[in-house]
Design a protein around this motif. Structure first.
Motif, mmCIF file in Angstrom:
data_model
loop_
_atom_site.group_PDB
_atom_site.id
_atom_site.type_symbol
_atom_site.label_atom_id
_atom_site.label_comp_id
_atom_site.label_asym_id
_atom_site.label_seq_id
_atom_site.Cartn_x
_atom_site.Cartn_y
_atom_site.Cartn_z
ATOM 1 N N ARG A 86 0.807 -1.304 0.093
ATOM 2 C CA ARG A 86 -0.080 -0.284 -0.068
ATOM 3 C C ARG A 86 1.159 1.269 -0.341
ATOM 4 N NH1 ARG A 86 -2.755 -2.622 4.699
ATOM 5 N NH2 ARG A 86 -1.831 -0.393 5.682
ATOM 6 N N PRO A 87 0.089 2.536 -0.448
ATOM 7 C CA PRO A 87 1.346 3.315 -1.299
ATOM 8 C C PRO A 87 1.482 4.172 0.692
ATOM 9 C CG PRO A 87 -0.337 3.454 -2.852
ATOM 10 C CD PRO A 87 -0.861 2.323 -1.858
ATOM 11 N N ALA A 88 0.393 3.860 1.031
ATOM 12 C CA ALA A 88 0.573 5.031 2.582
ATOM 13 C C ALA A 88 1.836 4.172 3.732
ATOM 14 C CB ALA A 88 -0.620 4.222 3.289
ATOM 15 N N ARG A 89 1.686 3.067 3.579
ATOM 16 C CA ARG A 89 3.107 2.125 4.214
ATOM 17 C C ARG A 89 4.289 2.870 3.687
ATOM 18 N NH1 ARG A 89 1.559 -4.105 3.707
ATOM 19 N NH2 ARG A 89 0.414 -4.186 5.306
ATOM 20 N N PHE A 90 4.164 3.408 1.899
ATOM 21 C CA PHE A 90 5.955 4.967 2.336
ATOM 22 C C PHE A 90 5.886 5.493 2.887
ATOM 23 C CE2 PHE A 90 7.581 7.473 -0.960
ATOM 24 C CZ PHE A 90 8.599 6.601 -0.195
ATOM 25 N N LEU A 91 4.332 6.320 2.575
ATOM 26 C CA LEU A 91 3.924 8.023 3.253
ATOM 27 C C LEU A 91 4.426 7.592 4.569
ATOM 28 C CD1 LEU A 91 1.008 8.261 1.034
ATOM 29 C CD2 LEU A 91 3.723 9.315 1.537
ATOM 30 N N ASN A 92 4.169 6.759 5.236
ATOM 31 C CA ASN A 92 4.007 6.405 7.012
ATOM 32 C C ASN A 92 6.056 6.482 7.140
ATOM 33 O OD1 ASN A 92 1.275 6.147 7.605
ATOM 34 N ND2 ASN A 92 1.849 3.560 7.518
ATOM 35 N N VAL A 122 8.322 10.039 10.435
ATOM 36 C CA VAL A 122 10.135 10.573 11.387
ATOM 37 C C VAL A 122 10.649 11.087 10.413
ATOM 38 C CG1 VAL A 122 8.527 9.921 13.714
ATOM 39 C CG2 VAL A 122 10.077 8.227 12.698
ATOM 40 N N PHE A 123 12.128 11.336 11.173
ATOM 41 C CA PHE A 123 13.478 11.023 10.765
ATOM 42 C C PHE A 123 14.556 10.981 11.536
ATOM 43 C CE2 PHE A 123 18.003 12.692 10.098
ATOM 44 C CZ PHE A 123 17.946 12.206 8.759
ATOM 45 N N LYS A 124 14.808 9.430 11.490
ATOM 46 C CA LYS A 124 15.175 8.517 12.808
ATOM 47 C C LYS A 124 16.793 8.427 12.323
ATOM 48 C CE LYS A 124 15.385 4.681 16.302
ATOM 49 N NZ LYS A 124 14.819 3.708 15.901
ATOM 50 N N PRO A 125 18.146 9.652 12.771
ATOM 51 C CA PRO A 125 19.310 8.834 11.906
ATOM 52 C C PRO A 125 20.047 7.400 12.354
ATOM 53 C CG PRO A 125 19.134 11.293 13.510
ATOM 54 C CD PRO A 125 18.002 10.020 13.409
ATOM 55 N N THR A 126 19.624 7.363 13.430
ATOM 56 C CA THR A 126 19.901 5.716 13.823
ATOM 57 C C THR A 126 19.559 4.370 12.924
ATOM 58 O OG1 THR A 126 18.598 5.512 15.729
ATOM 59 C CG2 THR A 126 21.230 6.617 16.010
ATOM 60 N N SER A 127 18.648 4.702 12.011
ATOM 61 C CA SER A 127 17.520 3.681 11.190
ATOM 62 C C SER A 127 18.406 3.621 9.588
ATOM 63 C CB SER A 127 16.700 3.542 11.499
ATOM 64 O OG SER A 127 16.145 3.067 10.123
ATOM 65 N N PRO A 128 18.726 2.779 9.207
ATOM 66 C CA PRO A 128 19.206 2.786 7.566
ATOM 67 C C PRO A 128 17.824 3.396 7.181
ATOM 68 C CG PRO A 128 20.359 1.442 8.727
ATOM 69 C CD PRO A 128 19.856 1.963 9.623
ATOM 70 N N LEU A 129 16.666 2.201 7.188
ATOM 71 C CA LEU A 129 15.778 2.603 6.999
ATOM 72 C C LEU A 129 15.036 3.941 6.455
ATOM 73 C CD1 LEU A 129 13.337 1.296 5.351
ATOM 74 C CD2 LEU A 129 12.177 0.257 7.362
ATOM 75 N N GLY A 166 17.256 6.149 4.618
ATOM 76 C CA GLY A 166 16.919 5.520 2.360
ATOM 77 C C GLY A 166 15.712 6.396 2.721
ATOM 78 N N SER A 167 14.864 6.072 3.593
ATOM 79 C CA SER A 167 13.418 7.139 2.814
ATOM 80 C C SER A 167 13.635 8.028 2.486
ATOM 81 C CB SER A 167 12.275 6.494 3.850
ATOM 82 O OG SER A 167 12.278 5.232 4.441
ATOM 83 N N TRP A 168 14.176 8.615 3.649
ATOM 84 C CA TRP A 168 14.170 10.500 3.173
ATOM 85 C C TRP A 168 15.315 10.698 2.259
ATOM 86 C CZ3 TRP A 168 11.673 14.014 4.765
ATOM 87 C CH2 TRP A 168 10.365 14.184 5.985
ATOM 88 N N ILE A 169 16.088 10.060 1.967
ATOM 89 C CA ILE A 169 17.422 9.838 0.591
ATOM 90 C C ILE A 169 16.489 9.994 -0.418
ATOM 91 C CG2 ILE A 169 18.867 9.458 -1.035
ATOM 92 C CD1 ILE A 169 20.217 8.180 1.518
ATOM 93 N N LEU A 170 15.651 8.166 -0.378
ATOM 94 C CA LEU A 170 14.840 8.246 -1.769
ATOM 95 C C LEU A 170 13.745 9.594 -2.359
ATOM 96 C CD1 LEU A 170 14.246 5.976 -4.082
ATOM 97 C CD2 LEU A 170 12.581 4.825 -2.279
ATOM 98 N N VAL A 224 23.584 -0.235 2.592
ATOM 99 C CA VAL A 224 23.585 0.109 4.065
ATOM 100 C C VAL A 224 22.150 -0.609 4.473
ATOM 101 C CG1 VAL A 224 24.180 1.174 5.742
ATOM 102 C CG2 VAL A 224 25.059 1.706 3.434
ATOM 103 N N LEU A 225 21.319 -1.291 4.018
ATOM 104 C CA LEU A 225 19.851 -1.458 4.549
ATOM 105 C C LEU A 225 19.909 -2.713 4.169
ATOM 106 C CD1 LEU A 225 17.256 0.633 2.597
ATOM 107 C CD2 LEU A 225 17.666 0.867 4.573
ATOM 108 N N LEU A 226 20.331 -3.493 3.198
ATOM 109 C CA LEU A 226 20.700 -4.700 3.429
ATOM 110 C C LEU A 226 21.954 -5.070 4.280
ATOM 111 C CD1 LEU A 226 21.099 -6.054 -0.570
ATOM 112 C CD2 LEU A 226 18.712 -5.545 0.925
#
Length: 295
Positions: free
Chosen positions: A79-85, A89-96, A99-103, A146-148
């Motif tokens: 679902r698109p909402a899962r990407f928007l979710n 927030v922006f969590k510097p310690t989380s690569p996910l 990565g979302s805030w880069i993409l 990095v995500l992998l």
């Protein structure tokens, strides 16, 4: 003599859960994201050196690759909402999270730059958008590695030092391939150099990744992953050789571009499959853990 222990788990189940990410969604997401990032860098450099066709090629490739990458990611999420979710927030310690805030910003900037180039509207703003995307591009090119690497999957986690270089080299070669396919020979010199340099980096990093750790390296040399990655290497070598002769031959340029594009996609799928393969066998989880505990 006590025979060498066999690594088993309760009821024959894996120690860790195999990733549930779907094929071809995630391998395509990995490949297209890297292609988009490297293409944006190519466009930035081409614009700075006065190569308009190569600039447009890079901008369109970056926008199309980023957009398709997001589409495959959303399809895998369901679902698109899962990407928007993931952008809540922006969590510097989380690569996910990072990565979302880069993409997301990269995709918007690359899309704006390509739209301006194609329509001729707001050229100054379009050029600025493409330039900013080109600055963000190195992170876009490698963040998926990095995500992998940040997962518990041993085939991805153990080679965390080499995997970003494998992805970066593959992405640079793929972007160079697009440049050779779409731009005339008089403008495609940077694309040819990118193709050769990216192929060399990918091959060197892949060799290091497969042989630094003999246990984990097995998943990259055996099974379906090994077959795909051997094909990817052969295509990469063929593409790099073709790129050397692409200046004098359009046939060589097209052949090199096709080989390197196929190699980039095969590399991402091979790495993805190697990780899944390592998650199925308890040995790849237990041996590295015991080795670290003994240090």
């Amino acid at each position: 003599m006590v025979p060498e222990a066999e690594f088993r788990s309760y009821y024959g189940r894996p120690v860790i859960k195999e990733p549930v990410w779907k094929v071809p969604d995630v391998p395509a997401y990995l490949y297209l994201g890297g292609l988009a990032g490297a293409s944006s860098t190519m466009a930035l450099l081409a614009d700075a050196t006065g190569r308009p066709v190569l600039t447009r090629t890079g901008r369109i490739s970056a926008a199309a690759g980023a957009t398709a990458s997001v589409a495959f990611l959303i399809h895998d999420l369901g679902r698109p909402a899962r990407f928007l979710n993931m952008l809540r927030v922006f969590k510097p310690t989380s690569p996910l999270s990072v990565g979302s805030w880069i993409l997301a910003p990269f995709s918007a900037l690359a899309g704006a730059g390509a739209a301006s180039d194609l329509t001729g509207l707001l050229p100054g703003l379009g050029r600025l958008s493409s330039s900013v995307a080109g600055v963000v591009a190195p992170a876009m090119t490698t963040y998926t590695a990095v995500l992998l690497s940040d997962t518990a999957v041993p085939g991805w986690h153990e080679p965390f030092r080499e995997l970003p270089y494998v992805f970066a080299g593959s992405a640079v070669a793929s972007a160079g391939a697009v440049g050779m396919l779409a731009a005339p020979a008089r403008e495609a010199a940077p694309a040819r150099r990118m193709a050769v340099a990216g192929a060399a980096l990918e091959l060197a990093a892949s060799h290091r990744m497969e042989h630094r750790d003999e246990v984990i390296g097995e998943v990259y040399r055996t099974g379906r992953a090994g077959t795909v990655l051997r094909a990817a290497k052969a295509l990469t070598v063929a593409g790099a050789v073709g790129a050397v002769f692409a200046r004098r031959s359009r046939v060589a340029a097209v052949a090199a571009g096709v080989c390197l594009s196929a190699a980039g996609a095969a590399t991402r799928y091979g790495v993805f499959e190697a990780g899944r393969q390592s998650a199925r066998d308890p040995r790849y989880t237990v041996v590295p853990q015991r080795r670290r505990a003994a240090v």
